[in-house]
Write an enzyme that holds these catalytic residues in place. Sequence first.
Site, PDB file in Angstrom:
ATOM      1  CE  LYS A  69      -8.002 -19.851 -25.241  1.00 23.86           C
ATOM      2  NZ  LYS A  69      -8.670 -19.712 -26.552  1.00 23.86           N
ATOM      3  CB  THR A  70     -13.031 -17.220 -26.406  1.00 24.15           C
ATOM      4  OG1 THR A  70     -12.268 -18.419 -26.375  1.00 24.15           O
ATOM      5  CG2 THR A  70     -13.886 -17.205 -27.670  1.00 24.15           C
TER       6      THR A  70
ATOM      7  CG  ASP B 298      -7.944 -18.817 -29.967  1.00 19.50           C
ATOM      8  OD1 ASP B 298      -7.380 -18.428 -28.927  1.00 19.50           O
ATOM      9  OD2 ASP B 298      -8.991 -19.490 -29.958  1.00 19.50           O
ATOM     10  CD  GLU B 299      -6.065 -22.240 -27.370  1.00 17.39           C
ATOM     11  OE1 GLU B 299      -4.997 -22.152 -26.718  1.00 17.39           O
ATOM     12  OE2 GLU B 299      -7.160 -22.493 -26.826  1.00 17.39           O
TER      13      GLU B 299
ATOM     14  CD  GLN C  79      -4.692 -23.430 -20.216  1.00 20.09           C
ATOM     15  OE1 GLN C  79      -5.561 -24.273 -20.446  1.00 20.09           O
ATOM     16  NE2 GLN C  79      -4.978 -22.138 -20.125  1.00 20.09           N
TER      17      GLN C  79
ATOM     18  NE  ARG D  78      -8.619 -27.425 -18.186  1.00 19.59           N
ATOM     19  CZ  ARG D  78      -8.542 -26.257 -18.794  1.00 19.59           C
ATOM     20  NH1 ARG D  78      -9.437 -25.925 -19.705  1.00 19.59           N
ATOM     21  NH2 ARG D  78      -7.591 -25.396 -18.484  1.00 19.59           N
TER      22      ARG D  78
END
Length: 637
Positions: free
Chosen positions: A52-53, A252-253, A283, A590
Site C-alpha cells: 500500500k505504501t 494513508d491508513e 486491520q 505479521r
Amino acid sequence: MTERNVKVKRANFIIQSSLLQLLTMELNERQKEAVEHGSGPLLMSAGAGSGKTRALTSRLKHLIEKGTKPERILAITFTNKAADEMRERVFSAEGGSASGGGLKRKNPMRLPLNGQPFIGTFHSFGLRLLKQEIEKLNRTPNLSIYDNDKSQSLVNKILKSLDIPKDKYKPTVLAAKISKLKNELKNPKFLEESEYEDDRVLLEVYLRYERELINNNAFDFDDLIEKPVRLFAANQKILQKYQQMFDYVLVDEYQDINRAQYQLIRLLVDKHQNINVVGDDQQAIYKFRGADFRNFLNFSADFPSAKIVKLEQSYRSTKKIIQSANAVIKNNKEQAPKELWTDNEEGDFITVASTESAEEEALWLSSEVQAIKKKDPGSSIAVLYRTNAQSRAIEQAFLAFRISYHIYGGLRFYDRLEIKDVIAALSTAFNPKDSASKERLEKNLGKRRTLKYLESLETLPKEASIIDLINRFLEEADYTSYLATKFKNPNERLENIAELISFATSFDSLGEFLDQVLLLQSNDEESKSPKSAKENKRLKIMTVHIAKGLEFDYVFVIGLNDGILPHKMSLAEPGGIEEERRLMYVAMTRARKKLYISYHNYPSVFLYEIPQSNCEFINADGGELWLPDEDDMYIED
C-alpha cells in the site's frame, strides 16, 4: 575521509540504490490501475502486505509527473515514520525534489510549501494551518503546544482553583474526557442539560481549561485537528482559501481516522473531491483511540463517483498463512470483503502449541526461539500478545535463558524525564506565559533552581542559540548535580541530553525546534533513543496493537486463550468481537516465513476458525494434544 565517513557514505549508497530499485519495480495490474487513476475520489482497499505504501507513493509521483504542481498536493499520514518513508521514496531515490532543488529536511511554516508537496501527519498539518491563521485564534505566534502531561497538569491546577476534590474527579480522567469531546467535535454546552453532577463538573472544567489555554498562549494536541475544523466551519473565506490551495489530498491508513480528522478531510476536498485514500478495514484495531473504520466502509456513500481498487496480492506471507488469515477474517460481518492471495511459497504449517500454564508456555517459547536463532541466525522474531500483563512470564523465562529481547513500544525518548525537563526549560524561554512548563520545573527541581534559571534568561543575548539555552539551563539550574543526586543512572540521562543537543544543532529557530520535538514520535511507537539501533537487532516482544504495520520472519502469538483474545471485555461492546477478530488477523499477517500460536487453559474461539489442514498441533509438555470440542467452550468470569 575517516573510516566512519566511508561507512556512512557506503550505507547511504546502499539505501539509495535499494530505494531506486523499489521505485522502478513494475507495479502489479491493480496497483497500476490505482496509481494511474485520473481525477475524482479513489479508495485503495489494501490487504496486509499488498504494497500500500508503494502504491500511495507511486500515486503521488504519478500526479507530479503528469503536471500537478507539487505544492498543490497534500499527503497525510498517521506517523512521522510513515511521512519520512514517503518523502524518501518520492524524492531521495532520484537525488532531488520535484522542484529539482533536492530534498529539504526542514520546510518553512507557510502553506503551501515552495515547490514541494506537504507530506506529514494530521497534527503537523494542523499546526502549520493554525500558525498561519493565528490572529483569528486569540494566540500569538510564539505559542506552546501542550502534550498529555501538560494538559493533565493544567486540569489539576483548575481542580485546585475550583476546590474540586481530586479523589472524586481525577485529572487524568477529566483530561481524557476533554480530549474525547474535541476528537468527536462535540460542543460541551450540551452538558448543561445533564442531570448528572459529573457532567456539570466536566463542563465547568472544560470551559476553564479552554480559557487557561488562551491565557497561556497555548493549544493542546487535540486542538491541532479540532481548531482547524472549527475555524473552517466559522469562516467560509478561510475554508475556501485552503480548498483552493490543494488540487489533491492523499490520506494513508484511512480506516484509522477519527471524527475530527474525517471532518477536516471532508471540508478540504468538498469542492474538487480529488481525495485519494488507502487503508484496510480488516486491520481497523484502534477504536479505543477514537478511530471509526465506518468512515472507510462509507467512502462510496460519501463520494458516489469513487473508484474502488482492491489490492489483494500479498508479497509478505506464505500461502498457508494467507489462507488461514482469510479464513479467520471472513467471519466478520461488518467489512468490505477482500480475498488476499499470494504467489509466495506454500510455506510451513502453522504450529499450534498447547501448554498447562503461562510459565510452561514461556518455557516452550524460549526453547523455540533458541532453535530458530541457531537454525536461522539472521532472521527477525517477534512475540505478540493481547495485553501487557502477558509479558511477565515471557520476560522471566527469557532472562533465565539469557535470551536478549526488546520490549517494542517501551518508554520513548521524548517521554523520558530529563528530556521533558530540558524541553520545559526551552519552552519557558520561548513562551514566558507557558505556566505548565514552569510548574514542571518547579515540581521537579524546586523553586530556587527554577527561579535562578529563569532570571538568568534576562542576561542571555537575543541571538543565543538553542545550545546556548540548554547550556544555560544545565548550569544555572545545576541540573547535572540534580541528576546525580536524584537518580542511579545520571550518566545515561546525560547521554540522552547530549543526543537531544546533537539533534538541536540542525535547527536555526527555537520555535521550529519545539514544534518538531512535539510532532516527533507523537504517534510512533519506536523510540528514537541512541540505543534504538542496537535494540532493533533483538527479539521483539509487544502487544498486537503495536505490531500493526510491522513484519517479521517468525511470529509467535502467545496466550491465545479464551477470555484474552478475544478479550472478555469485548463481549459487552457493540462490535467488540469483530474488532478482536481484526486483532487476530493483524497478528497472523505479521509473519513472513512461519507462524506459531500457543495457548494454555481453554483455547480461543479464533483458533477454531483456522483451517486445521494448515496446522500442526503439539502438546508442549510431551503428552497428547488437548483441544476441547468447540461446543464445550465458554469464557470464564
